[in-house]
Design an enzyme around this catalytic site. Structure first.
Site, short mmCIF file in Angstrom:
data_model
loop_
_atom_site.label_atom_id
_atom_site.label_comp_id
_atom_site.label_asym_id
_atom_site.label_seq_id
_atom_site.Cartn_x
_atom_site.Cartn_y
_atom_site.Cartn_z
N CYS A 53 29.02 57.20 52.15
CA CYS A 53 28.71 55.95 52.84
C CYS A 53 29.07 56.05 54.31
O CYS A 53 30.17 56.47 54.67
CB CYS A 53 29.50 54.80 52.20
SG CYS A 53 29.20 53.19 52.95
N CYS A 59 35.53 50.92 56.94
CA CYS A 59 35.62 49.90 55.89
C CYS A 59 36.80 50.19 54.97
O CYS A 59 37.12 51.34 54.68
CB CYS A 59 34.32 49.88 55.09
SG CYS A 59 34.33 48.73 53.69
N CYS A 62 36.56 51.07 50.02
CA CYS A 62 36.72 52.28 49.20
C CYS A 62 37.91 53.09 49.70
O CYS A 62 38.24 53.06 50.88
CB CYS A 62 35.47 53.15 49.25
SG CYS A 62 34.02 52.40 48.46
N CYS A 136 26.19 49.68 52.15
CA CYS A 136 27.27 49.86 51.17
C CYS A 136 26.76 50.60 49.94
O CYS A 136 25.69 50.28 49.40
CB CYS A 136 27.82 48.50 50.76
SG CYS A 136 29.11 48.57 49.50
N GLN A 236 32.76 41.37 34.26
CA GLN A 236 33.00 42.80 34.47
C GLN A 236 32.21 43.27 35.68
O GLN A 236 31.08 42.85 35.91
CB GLN A 236 32.60 43.60 33.23
CG GLN A 236 33.42 43.27 31.99
CD GLN A 236 34.87 43.73 32.09
OE1 GLN A 236 35.24 44.52 32.95
NE2 GLN A 236 35.71 43.22 31.19
N PHE A 263 41.65 35.86 25.17
CA PHE A 263 41.21 35.92 26.57
C PHE A 263 39.71 36.21 26.60
O PHE A 263 39.24 37.12 27.26
CB PHE A 263 41.99 36.98 27.35
CG PHE A 263 43.48 36.77 27.36
CD1 PHE A 263 44.08 35.93 28.29
CD2 PHE A 263 44.29 37.42 26.44
CE1 PHE A 263 45.46 35.74 28.30
CE2 PHE A 263 45.67 37.23 26.43
CZ PHE A 263 46.26 36.39 27.36
N GLU A 283 40.60 31.07 24.95
CA GLU A 283 40.59 31.27 26.40
C GLU A 283 41.27 30.08 27.06
O GLU A 283 41.19 28.95 26.55
CB GLU A 283 39.13 31.42 26.88
CG GLU A 283 38.88 31.25 28.35
CD GLU A 283 39.57 32.31 29.20
OE1 GLU A 283 40.16 31.93 30.22
OE2 GLU A 283 39.52 33.50 28.83
N ASP A 331 41.75 41.11 25.85
CA ASP A 331 41.43 41.60 27.19
C ASP A 331 42.15 40.73 28.22
O ASP A 331 41.55 39.87 28.85
CB ASP A 331 39.91 41.56 27.41
CG ASP A 331 39.49 42.11 28.76
OD1 ASP A 331 40.33 42.74 29.45
OD2 ASP A 331 38.32 41.93 29.15
N CYS A 357 42.97 46.20 32.51
CA CYS A 357 42.66 46.67 33.86
C CYS A 357 43.92 47.16 34.57
O CYS A 357 43.91 47.38 35.78
CB CYS A 357 41.98 45.57 34.67
SG CYS A 357 42.98 44.07 34.85
#
Length: 400
Positions: A53, A59, A62, A136, A236, A263, A283, A331, A357
């Site tokens: 990129c 930027c 990343c 991007c 996601q 969740f 949830e 999750d 995550c």
């Protein structure tokens, strides 16, 4: 001259002086650091590549475009392995599933007015400087295509010296845009924004939690069932990542007739599983469950789905409630779900599919389950936050 000895879990290079943490370097490289902090690569690693990129240098979106895909995958797998093995666990580690470039379907951009109009993009690394990113390599083509429209929206939504947040989501019938700003939504501005959304093909435009206009429902497809998430709802990051996680969850819960989805969000796992099993979805956000319920009621050939609004941090499902289910899907957010995991550990449930995550809290929660007799045969690492330090995992927990 310094040698880079290793990388932290955030991608910073540990230098041989024992104190320096340097960005965008790789293990084994020899570097020189100027007084202003600029890093010059003297001896590059064989894993170093030219960034794909053109915005990478300025930027901050990343962190790892200077490394080969193979190196990044091995590094992320190593982060997961280190977290899990620190608890004495030794599952099989499946190959990392990495989402392709230009597949990020949701992003939070910033907008700021300029003398010539406006600028929209990401901030520079550890900086308040805003960097426009028209090329991007993360965002889907649809989100790239609306950059000029977002600049025009910034002119309408932003004060002269302020900055706004623009959460944009790629939806089937046009981008879904959520604006966070200090500017008041006047009746005249509402009319202008509605015309703007129609002109630029937005499916929905929301202003500080207040829907301005919905031209088309900004639906997402969860296993063939259409759901319209509430504004700003969790999703996601890539369809590839979602599919990979779902395949693993379905593999783990394949023999279950009654599943509890903890969740549950808007139904990422609930609705695909409901094609073959009854699901109870829990949830904390009522609006997300309402969206899930509407999707289920309008879906086709789905088994029974029930919903429950409940704060699982303060009031986890207890063993007597869990006894009705053959399997659980969980999750949780980055903090993990220690209270709910503890309740699952005390329950009689035989199968758990855990998605996370955060490798650190995942490993903590995994250890709690294995301590009471669950086995964790494998771990799947999913990289849907390409070129970033973030990583997701999914794993089965079973007991006889």
């Amino acid at each position: 001259m310094l040698t880079i000895e290793s990388l932290t879990h955030l991608g910073m290079g540990r230098a041989s002086d024992g104190r320096s943490l340097l960005p965008r370097v790789l293990p084994g490289e020899e570097v020189e650091v100027a007084q202003d902090g600029t890093v010059r690569i003297v001896t590059p690693s064989t894993d170093r590549v030219a960034a794909s990129c053109r915005h990478y240098k300025s930027c901050g979106g990343c962190a790892m475009q200077h490394a080969t895909d193979e190196f990044v995958a091995d590094w992320k797998l190593g982060i997961v392995q280190k977290a899990v093995q620190a608890h004495g666990l030794a599952p099989d580690f499946r190959a990392v599933a990495t989402s392709p470039a230009r597949s990020r379907r949701r992003a939070k951009l910033s907008g700021r007015r300029t003398k010539k109009g406006a600028m929209v993009g990401f901030h520079g690394r550890a900086s308040h400087t805003l960097v426009a990113v028209p090329d991007c390599q993360l965002l889907t083509p649809a989100l790239l295509a609306i950059q000029p429209a977002l600049e025009a929206l910034t002119v309408l939504a932003c004060s002269r010296k302020g900055e706004i947040d623009l959460t944009v989501t790629d939806a089937a019938l046009g981008p879904d845009v959520f604006v966070a700003t200090d500017k008041e939504l006047t009746p005249q501005l509402r009319v202008e924004l509605a015309a703007f959304a129609n002109q630029h093909g937005l499916s929905r435009l929301v202003w500080n939690d207040e829907p301005v206009v919905t031209i088309n429902p900004p639906t997402q497809d969860f296993g063939g069932t259409k759901v319209t998430p509430p504004p700003g709802a969790f999703l996601q990051a890539t369809k590839h990542g979602e599919t990979t996680l779902l395949q693993a969850v379905e593999e783990i819960t394949a023999k279950a007739n009654r599943v509890v989805d903890l969740f549950a969000g808007c139904g990422t796992f609930t609705l695909p599983i409901a094609k073959r099993a009854e699901v109870h979805s829990v949830e904390g956000e009522a609006e997300m469950l309402n969206a899930l319920d509407r999707g289920w009621r309008e879906g086709h050939q789905l088994r029974k789905v029930t919903t429950e609004t409940r704060d699982l941090f303060r009031r986890p499902l207890e063993p007597d409630e869990l006894r009705h289910f053959d399997a659980a899907v969980i999750d949780p957010p980055r903090a993990g779900a220690e209270a709910q995991i503890e309740a699952l550990a005390r329950s009689e449930i035989k199968t758990i599919a855990m998605v996370s995550c955060n490798p650190i809290t995942f490993a903590r929660d995994a250890n709690m389950l294995t301590d009471v007799g669950f086995s964790m045969p494998w771990v799947q690492t999913v990289d849907q936050f390409r070129w970033s330090p973030h990583v997701e995992v999914v794993a089965p927990f079973t007991r006889k």
